[in-house]
Design an enzyme around this catalytic site. Structure first.
Site, short mmCIF file in Angstrom:
data_model
loop_
_atom_site.label_atom_id
_atom_site.label_comp_id
_atom_site.label_asym_id
_atom_site.label_seq_id
_atom_site.Cartn_x
_atom_site.Cartn_y
_atom_site.Cartn_z
N ASP A 64 -17.24 -6.13 8.13
CA ASP A 64 -16.62 -4.80 7.96
C ASP A 64 -15.46 -4.53 8.90
OD1 ASP A 64 -18.09 -3.72 5.79
OD2 ASP A 64 -19.82 -3.40 7.10
N ASP B 66 -17.27 -5.28 -1.87
CA ASP B 66 -16.65 -4.47 -0.81
C ASP B 66 -15.75 -5.31 0.09
OD1 ASP B 66 -19.31 -3.92 -1.67
OD2 ASP B 66 -19.60 -2.39 -0.16
#
Ligand code: GLY
Length: 400
Positions: free
Chosen positions: A123, A183
């Site tokens: 992330d 993602d």
């Protein structure tokens, strides 16, 4: 090298996006009734963000994320959402040049800088590039570029040459050995920028290979995306295709579709690979022509839910609208359609139904994870971040 060729275009695009402080035409006088009053909304949001600064305690372990039981719920820098509040402040500073916003953006960003060394997560694009990428584009200060470049290098340690992708999660090892989630397309901007700042094509190839692997393995025939694809790290073969936040393995989790649209648009920005552009266009069509998409263009949390009492996910709508507003630059023949979809979405988000006043949020009805039973029908800070980005992009479009 290929990535240096596309760099000049990227710089042009980003520079265009950063000239927010230029005078604009009066939207009220514009003949197109579909137009969104972007300046007015951005000015209102900026004023609110400045006023909200006094209401939020500065605490490195409570970075604004959501509201729970009527109270602001923060998060530590390690969370995937930590970069959105400082990133939002940077965006609003870029628009207003208000020093209070800059001071707050710097303070909150500083809490997150240490995450650039964390090689246990995919992330880093969200955490590091949202604050420091914006900080660099707006201030041109080299130290911000150094921070995100370090993060980009860290992220690439998760690349597997057999799979030709960057590993997403380390958790749920009993389910997946090398999970790659849709993602993760959102972290490629950081990797492409790392290729540019280091002038090292290794990073470009990693981002490009990841996008190609995702394109090949994540999509169904109708261009909807699986959430999680698990790989064998020795052979690169697919082990399974699952969901984690969607309704079921074969359903289309709404935010995942939006990550794909945005991510393939960005991958095209850097590579000019027509396959990525085509994928982004197909995902846009999937989303905006879906029979289950409500008239206000704010999807339910999964495209395969049919009950109107199911929660919506405004964050998915905001991400998709922002992606469309970049995509329209690359597809002139579809531009007016994409602009219309984005305008419709942003108008809905600005309407009373989705409006919220609680500091520092301004949007309700996002959904974090229904299967995980958290942040369902809630304000979540990434909706604010991508909605603001989309408004700034639309504002630039109106000025052009
Ligand atoms: N990247 C996590 C999510 O979209 O919820």
């Amino acid at each position: 090298m290929k990535f240096t060729l596309v760099f000049s275009f990227t710089l042009f695009f980003l520079t265009a996006c950063d000239s927010n402080k230029l005078a604009t035409k009066s939207i009220e006088n514009a003949p197109n009734t579909q137009r969104v009053p972007t300046n007015q909304i951005l000015n209102d949001l900026s004023e609110k963000a400045i006023a909200d600064l006094a209401l939020i305690e500065i605490d490195s372990t409570e970075i604004p994320r959501t509201i729970e039981n009527g109270k602001l719920k923060g998060t530590k820098s390690k969370s995937w959402t930590s970069g959105f509040y400082p990133g939002l402040l940077w965006q609003l500073y870029g628009y207003t040049r208000n020093e209070k916003l800059k001071e707050a953006a710097v303070t909150w960003s500083n809490f997150i800088e240490k995450e650039k060394w964390d090689d246990g997560t995919h992330d880093l694009g969200f955490k590091i590039y949202c604050p420091f990428g914006n900080a660099y584009k707006i201030t041109n200060e080299d130290r911000y570029k150094q921070i995100y470049t370090t993060a980009g290098k860290t992220l690439c340690t998760r690349y597997n040459t057999n799979v030709k992708a960057i590993r997403s999660w380390d958790h749920h090892e009993h389910l997946w050995k090398f999970p790659v989630i849709i993602d993760n397309m959102m972290n490629l901007e950081l990797v492409f920028e790392t290729a540019i700042s280091t002038d090292d094509s290794t990073y470009y190839k990693i981002a490009d290979h990841h996008a190609t692997t995702t394109l090949k393995n994540h999509f169904r025939d109708d261009y909807s995306s699986y959430h999680v694809v698990d790989y064998d790290t020795e052979t690169g073969a697919i082990v399974n295709r699952h969901t984690h936040q969607g309704k079921e393995h074969e359903s289309a989790w709404s935010r995942g579709q939006a990550w794909g649209l945005y991510g393939f648009t960005v991958a095209y920005r850097y590579t000019k690979n027509e396959l990525y552009l085509d994928q982004a266009k197909r995902i846009a069509e999937y989303i905006y022509t879906h029979p289950n998409l409500p008239e206000d263009l704010i999807p339910y949390w999964d495209y395969d839910v049919t009950d109107v009492s199911e929660p919506r996910d405004v964050s998915a709508a905001a991400v998709a609208a922002s992606g469309l507003l970049e995509l329209q630059h690359y597809v002139p023949q579809e531009s007016s359609k994409y602009i219309k979809w984005a305008e419709g979405t942003l108008k809905s988000i600005a309407s009373e139904k989705y409006k919220l006043e609680t500091a520092p949020f301004f949007i309700k009805h996002s959904t974090g994870s229904v299967p995980g039973e958290f942040e369902i029908d809630s304000p979540i800070i990434y909706a604010e971040y991508y909605y603001t980005e989309a408004l700034i992009r639309l504002n630039e479009y109106y000025k052009s």
